[in-house]
Each structure stands twice: as structure tokens, then as C-alpha cells.
Design an enzyme around this catalytic site. Sequence first.
Site, PDB file in Angstrom:
ATOM      1  CG  ASP A 179      24.379  44.657  -7.611  1.00 57.45           C
ATOM      2  OD1 ASP A 179      23.890  43.674  -8.129  1.00 57.45           O
ATOM      3  OD2 ASP A 179      23.770  44.979  -6.647  1.00 57.45           O
ATOM      4  CG  ASP A 181      17.889  43.750  -7.694  1.00 61.06           C
ATOM      5  OD1 ASP A 181      17.094  43.197  -7.379  1.00 61.06           O
ATOM      6  OD2 ASP A 181      18.126  43.904  -9.028  1.00 61.06           O
TER       7      ASP A 181
END
Length: 403
Positions: A179, A181
Site C-alpha cells: 500500500d 499512503d
Amino acid sequence: MSDRTLLVTLTGRDRPGVTSALFEALARADVAVLDVEQVVLRGHLVLGVLVRAERDEAALVRAAEAVGERLGLQVEVSAGAGDAPRRAPGRSHVTVIGDPLRPAAMAALAGRIADAGANIDRIVRLARYPVTGLEMEVSGMAPERLRAVLAAEAARQRVDVAVQRSGLHRRAKRLVVMDVDSTLIQGEVIEMLAERAGCLEEVARVTERAMRGELDFTASLLERVALLEGLSLDDVAAVRDAVRLAPGARTLVRTLKRLDHEVGIVSGGFTQVTDHLVADLGLDHAAANTLEVADGRLTGRVTGPVVDRAGKRAALERFAAAAGVPLAQAVAIGDGANDLDMLEAAGLGIAFNAKPVVREAADTAVNVPYLDTILYLLGITRDEVEAADAEAGTPTPAPAIVR
């Protein structure tokens, strides 16, 4: 042939030539070597050699004692029968990470392993900074059961524990997908854009509604993006340039690439930022949403299908197929509910400083802020990282800075 064996153990201050001196003495005693273990901890040596004496055991004992006397080491010779005991079935690598790692935590984990009827065959250090990382080889229990036994104790002791099946697959090619963020980078890009656009409070309210379950990810994303309408590309570029990698991110990616693994990112964020990360870090795969632009400004819409929870899993599967890596060899890293399907699909799902629901669902959790700690879960030591950096002429940054 006799089944009688002897274990020769040398202990004391380590120095160059100890191992060769012992084996030269054993060669003169005419023995067969069955097993060897050697450990050096802060200059203190423990060297054990299991042998079968073909003829004169007394000569072997005298030879070992002579080596010890000459080198100032303690020597112990004990008799037994047979080869080294065969390790029990059900083999696991158990990685323990602490910051700091307390003796009480190791005592508690070792106690749970013993209570469950499993055995610790070997312990090695993976890292001394920025965290302490140890790896235990444990036999006598299936990895799935051992993981369940240790999970609760790890939480009580505030350490991170990962249990993985032993085998050659740990050295095979891997695909690592992260991922973006709050995982690869610090913070949330949409909040940074909203602050630039002067609508941070409105975006935060939509995010809160999504967290309460009133909106799914796609609906919340589209509503938040709509608030960004009119933001200029110069503002987007300023946000992109303000993005900071998580500590250890460069070291993680650089080391994985040097070992011929493939690395990808999948994000509910935006290609206007992730494209820059791909180029900067030399990533192999990427998937993210794209903000629609007209006349140099954001329209408040995204183009194409939204990369949501299901989209992240689909991207992982697509990356794995392109890399020629089975999903069992894929590693997924994330922090939010949107990452759950991806973490479930990967052979190893890692919750990185994640929300409780993600920590509970993942195979293991890392709760220290250093992303390169992931390397230890793959059996890569800090010394190997630094050696690779030195060979390539890349200085290894100090642990206190963003890497």
C-alpha cells in the site's frame, strides 16, 4: 560399525584459527564428522563437533584437550549413541522483533513454545538496529498452530512475531506489494491535497463517515475527490514533492531489487503521485486511481475504475502473473481495511502499523516505524543489507533518518 559417538565442545574467547586447529586435531584422531554447530556472541565462542571415533577414543580426547590448553579454551567431551537427533516434524522460522527486545518477552515466547510441545533448535540474530531482530528455528508443531500459540503472547509482550513455514521457498523469488499512503509514504495524499485546496475539514468529515460504515470506499473517494475540483496542477506537483517516504523504504526496495525480487505498489491514491514513486524507486508494478484534469486543473472526478479493496487484490494477482511468481510467494503490506483482501490473497500478509482489524486478520504485524524491518521477516539480515550496500558503493543511512 559402532553406534557410539562423542560430542566435543570448546568454549571461551574466540580468536582466528580455533576451528581449523580443532579439525586438524580431529583429523589426526581418525574420526568421522557427523554434525557441527558454532556460535560467537560478543567474542565468546561455543563450538560443538559431533564425531564417531573409528578406533581410539582416548586419542581423540587427548587431541581435543591439547587444542584447548594451547588456545586457552575449555574443552568438554561427552559420549552418546547415534547421530544428531532427528528434528521433529513441523518446521517453522519464528522472527521476533522488539524495540527494545526485553528478556521477559523472550522468556514468555520460549515458554509458550515449550508448553505447546515444540522445540527451539536454533536462534540467530538478524538485526541489532534500528530494532533488535532474532530468528528461531522451531520444530515439533505446524506453523499455523504455532502462529496461534504465539500471537496472544506477542501482543502481551509488545513485540512483533512472525511464524513462517521453513523450506527452500524462503530463498525463492518473491513479489512484494505495498500500500502507499501511511505505508510506503508518511501521511495521506488526499488530505495533503485537501489542505492545499482549503477543504481539509470537509474531506475529514467524509472520511469519518466512511469509517463509521456510512459510505464504502468508492463512494467516499468520489465524494472527497469532488471537493478538490479546481485545484491546479502546480498545487498537485507541490503536494507530490512534499511526500516523504516511510523510514527504511529506500533500503527495503533497494535490497529486494538487488536480490532479484520484484516490488510493486497498489494504492487507493493517485497516479499523479505514484508515478513519481515508481520512477524514483525503480518499482516493477503499480496501480492507482487517476485524477481527471482539464485546462490544467482538477475536475473533481477520477478516470477509469476505482482501485478499491477488490481492486487491490486484483492488482496483486495481476502483478504476480506478470512476474511469474505464485501467490504463495507474494508478500502484501498494508495498514487499512482496504488492504484486507490483498493481505489475505498473499502468501504472507503483513499489517504495518495498522488498525486493529487489520492486525488481527494479517499473518503478522509490524508495529515499529521502520519499513525495512520487513526484510527480517524474509530472513534477510541487517549485515547482509549493509554488505550489499558496501559492495554497490551505496552508503547505508543511519537509522534515525528517512531512508
